[in-house]
Design a protein around this motif. Structure first.
Motif, PDB file in Angstrom:
ATOM      1  N   UNK A  13      40.088  31.794  42.466  1.00 13.77           N
ATOM      2  CA  UNK A  13      40.786  30.655  43.071  1.00 13.77           C
ATOM      3  C   UNK A  13      40.828  29.445  42.137  1.00 13.77           C
ATOM      4  N   UNK A  14      39.824  29.296  41.261  1.00 11.63           N
ATOM      5  CA  UNK A  14      39.789  28.152  40.340  1.00 11.63           C
ATOM      6  C   UNK A  14      40.609  28.406  39.066  1.00 11.63           C
ATOM      7  N   UNK A  15      41.307  29.558  38.998  1.00 11.77           N
ATOM      8  CA  UNK A  15      42.153  29.876  37.853  1.00 11.77           C
ATOM      9  C   UNK A  15      41.470  30.712  36.778  1.00 11.77           C
ATOM     10  N   UNK A  16      40.161  30.820  36.848  1.00 13.95           N
ATOM     11  CA  UNK A  16      39.421  31.603  35.861  1.00 13.95           C
ATOM     12  C   UNK A  16      39.732  33.092  36.037  1.00 13.95           C
ATOM     13  N   UNK A  17      39.858  33.805  34.933  1.00 12.25           N
ATOM     14  CA  UNK A  17      40.074  35.244  35.007  1.00 12.25           C
ATOM     15  C   UNK A  17      38.785  35.969  34.640  1.00 12.25           C
ATOM     16  N   UNK A  18      38.475  37.019  35.395  1.00 10.28           N
ATOM     17  CA  UNK A  18      37.265  37.804  35.168  1.00 10.28           C
ATOM     18  C   UNK A  18      37.614  39.291  35.282  1.00 10.28           C
ATOM     19  N   UNK A  19      36.713  40.109  34.792  1.00 12.63           N
ATOM     20  CA  UNK A  19      36.863  41.554  34.872  1.00 12.63           C
ATOM     21  C   UNK A  19      35.628  42.115  35.552  1.00 12.63           C
ATOM     22  N   UNK A  20      35.837  43.013  36.519  1.00  8.22           N
ATOM     23  CA  UNK A  20      34.744  43.677  37.224  1.00  8.22           C
ATOM     24  C   UNK A  20      34.990  45.173  37.156  1.00  8.22           C
ATOM     25  N   UNK A  21      33.940  45.934  36.846  1.00  6.23           N
ATOM     26  CA  UNK A  21      34.033  47.397  36.863  1.00  6.23           C
ATOM     27  C   UNK A  21      33.181  47.920  38.004  1.00  6.23           C
ATOM     28  N   UNK A  22      33.668  48.958  38.655  1.00  4.15           N
ATOM     29  CA  UNK A  22      32.928  49.580  39.748  1.00  4.15           C
ATOM     30  C   UNK A  22      33.498  50.968  39.989  1.00  4.15           C
ATOM     31  N   UNK A  23      32.794  51.772  40.795  1.00  3.65           N
ATOM     32  CA  UNK A  23      33.298  53.110  41.114  1.00  3.65           C
ATOM     33  C   UNK A  23      34.587  52.972  41.902  1.00  3.65           C
ATOM     34  N   UNK A  24      35.374  54.026  41.914  1.00  2.00           N
ATOM     35  CA  UNK A  24      36.719  53.942  42.488  1.00  2.00           C
ATOM     36  C   UNK A  24      36.801  54.437  43.928  1.00  2.00           C
ATOM     37  N   UNK A  25      35.836  54.074  44.750  1.00  2.00           N
ATOM     38  CA  UNK A  25      35.904  54.527  46.139  1.00  2.00           C
ATOM     39  C   UNK A  25      36.733  53.591  47.021  1.00  2.00           C
ATOM     40  N   UNK A  26      37.319  52.567  46.435  1.00  3.17           N
ATOM     41  CA  UNK A  26      38.316  51.742  47.116  1.00  3.17           C
ATOM     42  C   UNK A  26      39.532  51.666  46.209  1.00  3.17           C
ATOM     43  N   UNK A  27      40.707  51.624  46.798  1.00  5.53           N
ATOM     44  CA  UNK A  27      41.949  51.576  46.032  1.00  5.53           C
ATOM     45  C   UNK A  27      42.419  50.131  45.905  1.00  5.53           C
ATOM     46  N   UNK A  28      42.791  49.746  44.700  1.00  6.89           N
ATOM     47  CA  UNK A  28      43.273  48.398  44.439  1.00  6.89           C
ATOM     48  C   UNK A  28      44.596  48.472  43.696  1.00  6.89           C
ATOM     49  N   UNK A  29      45.418  47.418  43.869  1.00  8.80           N
ATOM     50  CA  UNK A  29      46.704  47.338  43.183  1.00  8.80           C
ATOM     51  C   UNK A  29      46.944  45.894  42.764  1.00  8.80           C
ATOM     52  N   UNK A  30      47.677  45.725  41.694  1.00  7.99           N
ATOM     53  CA  UNK A  30      48.014  44.386  41.198  1.00  7.99           C
ATOM     54  C   UNK A  30      48.717  43.589  42.287  1.00  7.99           C
ATOM     55  N   UNK A  31      48.358  42.312  42.406  1.00  4.11           N
ATOM     56  CA  UNK A  31      48.944  41.429  43.399  1.00  4.11           C
ATOM     57  C   UNK A  31      48.161  41.330  44.697  1.00  4.11           C
ATOM     58  N   UNK A  32      47.241  42.250  44.939  1.00  4.40           N
ATOM     59  CA  UNK A  32      46.455  42.215  46.184  1.00  4.40           C
ATOM     60  C   UNK A  32      45.463  41.055  46.180  1.00  4.40           C
ATOM     61  N   UNK A  33      45.254  40.516  47.380  1.00  5.84           N
ATOM     62  CA  UNK A  33      44.203  39.533  47.596  1.00  5.84           C
ATOM     63  C   UNK A  33      42.942  40.293  47.996  1.00  5.84           C
ATOM     64  N   UNK A  34      41.843  40.054  47.307  1.00  5.51           N
ATOM     65  CA  UNK A  34      40.588  40.745  47.592  1.00  5.51           C
ATOM     66  C   UNK A  34      39.458  39.722  47.637  1.00  5.51           C
ATOM     67  N   UNK A  35      38.287  40.206  48.025  1.00  4.44           N
ATOM     68  CA  UNK A  35      37.091  39.374  48.016  1.00  4.44           C
ATOM     69  C   UNK A  35      36.215  39.777  46.844  1.00  4.44           C
ATOM     70  N   UNK A  36      35.762  38.794  46.095  1.00  2.00           N
ATOM     71  CA  UNK A  36      34.814  38.989  45.015  1.00  2.00           C
ATOM     72  C   UNK A  36      33.457  38.576  45.564  1.00  2.00           C
TER      73      UNK A  36
END
Length: 153
Positions: free
Chosen positions: A119-142
């Motif tokens: 939300x503050x504009x900072x970009x980060x990268x998170x790696x995790x197992x793929x038991x949830x599906x994500x797509x570009x443009x989605x709003x998620x919780x970090x």
């Protein structure tokens, strides 16, 4: 023949002792429960499939135990006289090799590398197992518990 099949099953079971914990975002460890964490909304910029490898099973203990068990069982089941020593050596070698390969396969898991804009504009990268599906443009919780981050819907 029954003894041979039983021996192979036992060796495979022994070689399967090496499992790895890849830390699913859907699974919490006991020490993570009842602790205050923080979360924020983020937007997914990019998702990339990755392979997560755990070196925790690389000590070779499963291979050694499987080779020893295979050698013992092979010498008891296959061959008579001095032939049983050859059978024990061969079955021990094969058992150790099978255990090593099984351990290598079990130490890998598919995962995702997710690029996020906070939300503050900072970009980060998170790696995790793929038991949830994500797509570009989605709003998620970090979600953060201090040192670890998870992404969830």
């Amino acid at each position: 023949m029954f003894k041979l099949i039983s021996s192979l099953i036992l060796v495979c079971m022994l070689s399967a002792c090496a499992t790895a914990d890849f830390g699913s975002p859907n699974t919490y460890q006991r020490y993570d429960v009842q602790r205050i964490g923080q979360f924020e909304q983020a937007t997914i910029l990019r998702v990339r499939p990755i392979t997560i490898e755990s070196n925790s099973g690389s000590s070779g203990i499963a291979s050694i135990v499987s080779a020893a068990a295979g050698a013992f069982l092979g010498s008891q089941v296959i061959g008579n006289g001095s032939g049983r020593y050859i059978a024990g050596a061969l079955s021990g070698s094969v058992s150790g090799l099978v255990a090593q390969r099984v351990s290598a396969v079990m130490s890998r898991h598919s995962g995702v590398e997710v690029f996020l804009r906070r939300a503050n504009g900072q970009t980060v990268v998170v790696t995790q197992v793929d038991d949830q599906q994500f797509a570009a443009g989605q709003q998620v919780f970090l979600v953060s518990n201090g040192s670890d981050y998870r992404i969830t819907h």
